[in-house]
Design a protein around this motif. Structure first.
Motif, PDB file in Angstrom:
ATOM      1  N   GLU A  96      33.036  29.164  32.835  1.00  0.00           N
ATOM      2  CA  GLU A  96      33.213  29.525  34.241  1.00  0.00           C
ATOM      3  C   GLU A  96      31.998  29.004  35.002  1.00  0.00           C
TER       4      GLU A  96
ATOM      5  N   ASN B  65      35.704  29.720  40.862  1.00  0.00           N
ATOM      6  CA  ASN B  65      36.053  30.818  41.770  1.00  0.00           C
ATOM      7  C   ASN B  65      36.472  30.267  43.132  1.00  0.00           C
TER       8      ASN B  65
ATOM      9  N   GLU C 258      40.071  30.725  39.729  1.00  0.00           N
ATOM     10  CA  GLU C 258      39.977  32.184  39.650  1.00  0.00           C
ATOM     11  C   GLU C 258      40.071  32.788  41.046  1.00  0.00           C
TER      12      GLU C 258
ATOM     13  N   ASP D  21      41.257  37.187  38.925  1.00  0.00           N
ATOM     14  CA  ASP D  21      39.882  37.616  38.629  1.00  0.00           C
ATOM     15  C   ASP D  21      39.782  39.129  38.806  1.00  0.00           C
TER      16      ASP D  21
ATOM     17  N   LYS E 256      42.060  38.081  33.983  1.00  0.00           N
ATOM     18  CA  LYS E 256      40.694  38.400  33.559  1.00  0.00           C
ATOM     19  C   LYS E 256      40.491  39.897  33.756  1.00  0.00           C
TER      20      LYS E 256
HETATM   21 CA    CA Z   1      35.233  34.804  38.415  1.00  0.00          CA
END
Ligand code: CA
Ligand code: C2E
Ligand code: CA
Ligand code: CA
Length: 280
Positions: free
Chosen positions: A60, A118, A150, A180, A201
């Motif tokens: 990530e 993200n 995400e 997320d 997640k």
């Molecule tokens: Ca994240």
């Protein structure tokens, strides 16, 4: 200085502090604008671990600001400000490109790590969002199925009619979409199953309690089992203890991410993790 001039009354001290904080925020805002043009932003990468094989599956990308006087700053300190000022758009575009570039560079035969990026609400609401993702993939040469976006469920659900077709278009070419911080919003798994999403997640707040709180453990177990029935991949966030990792493996969670294996690290350190088993 107010406190000194007018004596030590609580109110004056308080006002003075608020005043200073407001000034600091203004200064930081101007700084952030410059940060973008002076390339003071850096990406760190946190590995995502396959809980069965204990190998690094991908990373990530997490942004940091190498501030000239404040040092390395956490995104918690400047992402909200970037969102207020609209600077999140150029910032987000930079992150997407830099992350794709890093991931493209890591691809080898037999080793094809994924990169998770993200995405904030404002980025997603731009009409050109899908094209900008496709352009980042084309320009960097990253295969589209190596990229995961995400997004929090709040952001997806806030404007579902606009967002859903965009995510669907990206999934069409192989890009993965992850929810997320799953579990911190209000939607049910049943509802999520109708959304264009591939990965859940599971938020750190659940993972924190799986080995100490029976009810939290049952809930996490049910989320993971049901997710798989609905063909989602699951990632556990914020794994810090070996006992949590063992529990998650037993519950058949697919991936884990957390300080147990590694904090977010710079590109060189991330590369060095590839191909090696991290263990636990
Ligand atoms: Ca994240
Ligand atoms: P997030 O997306 O939930 O990212 C995970 C955060 O948890 C990261 O914090 C990571 O360092 C931290 N973390 C990971 N494992 C552990 C653990 O085992 N224990 C603990 N205590 N923490 C762990 P970080 O890097 O400070 O990022 C904070 C948030 O800032 C992110 O939360 C994300 O919402 C936002 N952010 C970071 N980079 C970007 C970006 O490029 N764009 C946008 N829009 N937001 C970003
Ligand atoms: Ca998260
Ligand atoms: Ca989180």
């Amino acid at each position: 200085y107010l406190a000194k001039d007018r004596g030590q009354s609580g109110i004056v001290v308080y006002e003075s502090r608020v005043h200073t904080e407001a000034l600091e925020r203004l200064a930081l805002r101007a700084d952030l604008q410059r940060a973008l043009t002076r390339s003071e932003l850096v990406l760190h990468y946190q590995p995502i671990i396959d809980l069965r094989t204990v190998a690094v599956k991908g990373f990530e990308a997490l942004v940091r600001w190498q501030h000239p006087t404040r040092g390395l700053m956490s995104p918690a300190l400047f992402i909200p400000m970037a969102e207020e000022t609209g600077l999140i758009l150029p910032l987000g575009a930079w992150v997407l490109r830099a992350a794709c570039e890093a991931a493209a560079d890591m691809q080898r035969p037999g080793c094809a790590p994924t990169m998770s990026v993200n995405v904030s609400a404002q980025q997603l609401s731009q009409p050109g969002f899908v094209d900008s993702v496709l352009a980042a993939l084309t320009d960097t040469g990253l295969p589209s199925d190596r990229l995961t976006l995400e997004i929090t469920e709040t952001v997806i659900l806030r404007d579902l009619d606009t967002v859903a077709p965009r995510l669907a278009a990206l999934r069409e070419v192989g890009v993965k979409v992850a929810i997320d911080d799953f579990g911190t919003g209000y939607s049910s798994l049943a509802y999520l199953s109708s959304l264009p999403v591939d990965v859940l997640k599971v938020d750190k707040s659940f993972i924190d309690k799986v080995t100490t709180d029976k009810q939290a453990a049952s809930l996490a177990e049910a989320i993971i089992a049901l997710s798989h029935k609905m063909h989602f991949t699951t990632v556990a966030e914020g794994v810090e203890q070996p006992e949590q990792a063992a529990w998650l493996r037993k519950a058949r969670c697919t991936y884990g991410q957390g300080y147990l294996w590694s904090r977010p690290v710079d590109l060189a350190a991330a590369r060095a993790m590839l191909g090696s088993e991290v263990g636990f």
